[in-house]
Motif scaffolding. Structure first.
Motif, PDB file in Angstrom:
ATOM      1  N   ASP A  27      -5.710  -0.597  -3.918  1.00  0.00           N
ATOM      2  CA  ASP A  27      -6.821   0.385  -3.630  1.00  0.00           C
ATOM      3  C   ASP A  27      -6.868   0.934  -2.256  1.00  0.00           C
ATOM      4  N   LYS A  28      -5.780   1.019  -1.658  1.00  0.00           N
ATOM      5  CA  LYS A  28      -5.761   1.511  -0.246  1.00  0.00           C
ATOM      6  C   LYS A  28      -4.769   2.724  -0.046  1.00  0.00           C
ATOM      7  N   PRO A  29      -5.204   3.836   0.425  1.00  0.00           N
ATOM      8  CA  PRO A  29      -4.507   5.009   0.605  1.00  0.00           C
ATOM      9  C   PRO A  29      -2.888   4.743   1.167  1.00  0.00           C
ATOM     10  N   LEU A  30      -1.945   5.339   0.708  1.00  0.00           N
ATOM     11  CA  LEU A  30      -0.527   5.029   0.895  1.00  0.00           C
ATOM     12  C   LEU A  30      -0.209   5.300   2.514  1.00  0.00           C
ATOM     13  N   GLY A  31      -0.781   6.382   2.874  1.00  0.00           N
ATOM     14  CA  GLY A  31      -0.697   6.837   4.212  1.00  0.00           C
ATOM     15  C   GLY A  31      -1.298   6.062   5.188  1.00  0.00           C
ATOM     16  N   ARG A  32      -2.257   5.369   5.076  1.00  0.00           N
ATOM     17  CA  ARG A  32      -3.243   4.673   5.800  1.00  0.00           C
ATOM     18  C   ARG A  32      -2.520   3.159   6.189  1.00  0.00           C
ATOM     19  N   VAL A  33      -1.966   2.728   4.966  1.00  0.00           N
ATOM     20  CA  VAL A  33      -1.429   1.626   5.086  1.00  0.00           C
ATOM     21  C   VAL A  33      -0.031   1.396   5.581  1.00  0.00           C
ATOM     22  N   SER A  34       0.828   2.867   5.464  1.00  0.00           N
ATOM     23  CA  SER A  34       2.009   2.741   6.136  1.00  0.00           C
ATOM     24  C   SER A  34       1.866   2.941   7.529  1.00  0.00           C
ATOM     25  N   SER A  35       0.917   3.787   7.975  1.00  0.00           N
ATOM     26  CA  SER A  35       0.849   3.903   9.670  1.00  0.00           C
ATOM     27  C   SER A  35       0.616   2.616  10.180  1.00  0.00           C
ATOM     28  N   GLU A  36      -0.551   2.051   9.652  1.00  0.00           N
ATOM     29  CA  GLU A  36      -0.663   0.686  10.256  1.00  0.00           C
ATOM     30  C   GLU A  36       0.302  -0.381  10.375  1.00  0.00           C
ATOM     31  N   VAL A  37       1.138  -0.366   8.947  1.00  0.00           N
ATOM     32  CA  VAL A  37       2.366  -1.099   9.154  1.00  0.00           C
ATOM     33  C   VAL A  37       3.438  -0.738  10.025  1.00  0.00           C
ATOM     34  N   ALA A  38       3.854   0.470  10.188  1.00  0.00           N
ATOM     35  CA  ALA A  38       4.657   1.104  11.217  1.00  0.00           C
ATOM     36  C   ALA A  38       4.391   0.652  12.667  1.00  0.00           C
ATOM     37  N   SER A  39       3.033   0.651  12.663  1.00  0.00           N
ATOM     38  CA  SER A  39       2.643   0.442  14.181  1.00  0.00           C
ATOM     39  C   SER A  39       2.720  -1.341  14.557  1.00  0.00           C
ATOM     40  N   LEU A  41       4.973  -2.983  12.849  1.00  0.00           N
ATOM     41  CA  LEU A  41       6.465  -3.330  13.005  1.00  0.00           C
ATOM     42  C   LEU A  41       7.117  -2.891  14.323  1.00  0.00           C
ATOM     43  N   ARG A  42       6.418  -1.858  15.117  1.00  0.00           N
ATOM     44  CA  ARG A  42       6.939  -1.406  16.134  1.00  0.00           C
ATOM     45  C   ARG A  42       6.646  -2.383  17.284  1.00  0.00           C
ATOM     46  N   GLY A  43       5.350  -3.056  17.209  1.00  0.00           N
ATOM     47  CA  GLY A  43       4.600  -3.731  18.419  1.00  0.00           C
ATOM     48  C   GLY A  43       3.680  -3.045  18.980  1.00  0.00           C
ATOM     49  N   LYS A  44       3.423  -1.946  18.644  1.00  0.00           N
ATOM     50  CA  LYS A  44       2.084  -1.153  19.410  1.00  0.00           C
ATOM     51  C   LYS A  44       1.090  -1.734  19.505  1.00  0.00           C
ATOM     52  N   ASN A  45       0.767  -2.640  18.663  1.00  0.00           N
ATOM     53  CA  ASN A  45      -0.553  -3.706  19.060  1.00  0.00           C
ATOM     54  C   ASN A  45      -0.398  -4.575  19.809  1.00  0.00           C
ATOM     55  N   LYS A  46       0.758  -4.860  20.439  1.00  0.00           N
ATOM     56  CA  LYS A  46       0.710  -5.827  21.523  1.00  0.00           C
ATOM     57  C   LYS A  46       0.834  -5.354  23.065  1.00  0.00           C
ATOM     58  N   PRO A  47       0.236  -6.048  23.749  1.00  0.00           N
ATOM     59  CA  PRO A  47       0.241  -5.648  25.357  1.00  0.00           C
ATOM     60  C   PRO A  47       1.648  -5.686  25.880  1.00  0.00           C
ATOM     61  N   GLU A  48       2.472  -6.473  25.198  1.00  0.00           N
ATOM     62  CA  GLU A  48       3.858  -6.427  25.699  1.00  0.00           C
ATOM     63  C   GLU A  48       4.992  -5.314  25.310  1.00  0.00           C
ATOM     64  N   PHE A  49       4.156  -4.293  24.513  1.00  0.00           N
ATOM     65  CA  PHE A  49       5.234  -3.397  23.817  1.00  0.00           C
ATOM     66  C   PHE A  49       6.057  -2.778  24.854  1.00  0.00           C
ATOM     67  N   THR A  50       7.277  -2.743  24.408  1.00  0.00           N
ATOM     68  CA  THR A  50       8.293  -2.139  25.170  1.00  0.00           C
ATOM     69  C   THR A  50       9.032  -1.069  24.344  1.00  0.00           C
ATOM     70  N   PRO A  51       9.267   0.122  24.427  1.00  0.00           N
ATOM     71  CA  PRO A  51       9.504   1.111  23.474  1.00  0.00           C
ATOM     72  C   PRO A  51      11.094   0.755  22.833  1.00  0.00           C
ATOM     73  N   HIS A  52      12.010   0.429  23.800  1.00  0.00           N
ATOM     74  CA  HIS A  52      13.329   0.287  23.351  1.00  0.00           C
ATOM     75  C   HIS A  52      13.874  -1.068  22.867  1.00  0.00           C
ATOM     76  N   MET A  53      12.677  -2.022  22.619  1.00  0.00           N
ATOM     77  CA  MET A  53      12.935  -3.356  22.117  1.00  0.00           C
ATOM     78  C   MET A  53      12.150  -3.815  20.898  1.00  0.00           C
ATOM     79  N   ASP A  54      12.833  -4.533  20.112  1.00  0.00           N
ATOM     80  CA  ASP A  54      11.804  -4.791  18.801  1.00  0.00           C
ATOM     81  C   ASP A  54      10.996  -5.930  19.082  1.00  0.00           C
ATOM     82  N   THR A  55       9.745  -5.584  19.555  1.00  0.00           N
ATOM     83  CA  THR A  55       8.569  -6.383  19.984  1.00  0.00           C
ATOM     84  C   THR A  55       7.577  -6.520  18.902  1.00  0.00           C
ATOM     85  N   GLY A  56       7.854  -6.034  17.521  1.00  0.00           N
ATOM     86  CA  GLY A  56       6.776  -6.110  16.581  1.00  0.00           C
ATOM     87  C   GLY A  56       6.981  -7.397  15.807  1.00  0.00           C
TER      88      GLY A  56
END
Length: 147
Positions: A27-39, A41-56
């Motif tokens: 019962d959640k909108p697909l786009g909202r779930v997907s954008s949160e999941v993508a973030s 997976l990418r690791g953008k929710n972590k302070p150690e985020f590094t754009p060229h590494m898999d930190t997610g």
């Protein structure tokens, strides 16, 4: 004299700590779930985020068949693919995709929000999508994330 270092932090494979996250798409909108999941997976929710590494983190999405599309998107939204043969255009509605493979809607939405390169393809391997509420990853003790 200023003692603050102005060096940029770069994560290394030995410093990256991966966790498991469980997301319920019911019962959640697909786009909202997907954008949160993508973030995540990418690791953008972590302070150690590094754009060229898999930190997610590794993400488990359950109840993918119960994610909702607002408005008339279920019948009007069309997904395009090509068979690589002349005249091989194939069009599929979201309704047909949900009927054929309930996990494909979430997977395609998340895939579209990740980088289009080797890193994006690597990040997509950290995503597990299940149509129902049951998943085989209880041993990993995933942290439940509310969206």
């Amino acid at each position: 004299m200023n003692t603050i270092s102005n060096k940029t932090y770069n994560a290394t494979p030995s410093t990256i700590e991966k966790e498991w996250v469980l997301v319920d798409a019911e019962d959640k909108p697909l786009g909202r779930v997907s954008s949160e999941v993508a973030s995540i997976l990418r690791g953008k929710n972590k302070p150690e985020f590094t754009p060229h590494m898999d930190t997610g983190d590794n993400v488990i999405v359950i109840n993918a068949e119960k994610a909702v599309l607002t408005g008339n998107k279920m019948t009007d939204k069309v997904y395009f693919r090509h068979t690589d043969y002349p005249g091989g255009e194939k069009f599929t509605t979201a309704d047909e995709m949900l009927e054929k493979d309930p996990t494909s809607l979430v997977t395609n939405a998340v895939k579209g929000m990740l980088p289009k390169n080797k890193l994006g393809r690597k990040l997509l391997t950290n995503l597990r999508v299940y149509a129902g509420p049951v998943h085989p990853h209880t041993a990993q003790q995933p942290e439940i994330k509310e969206i």
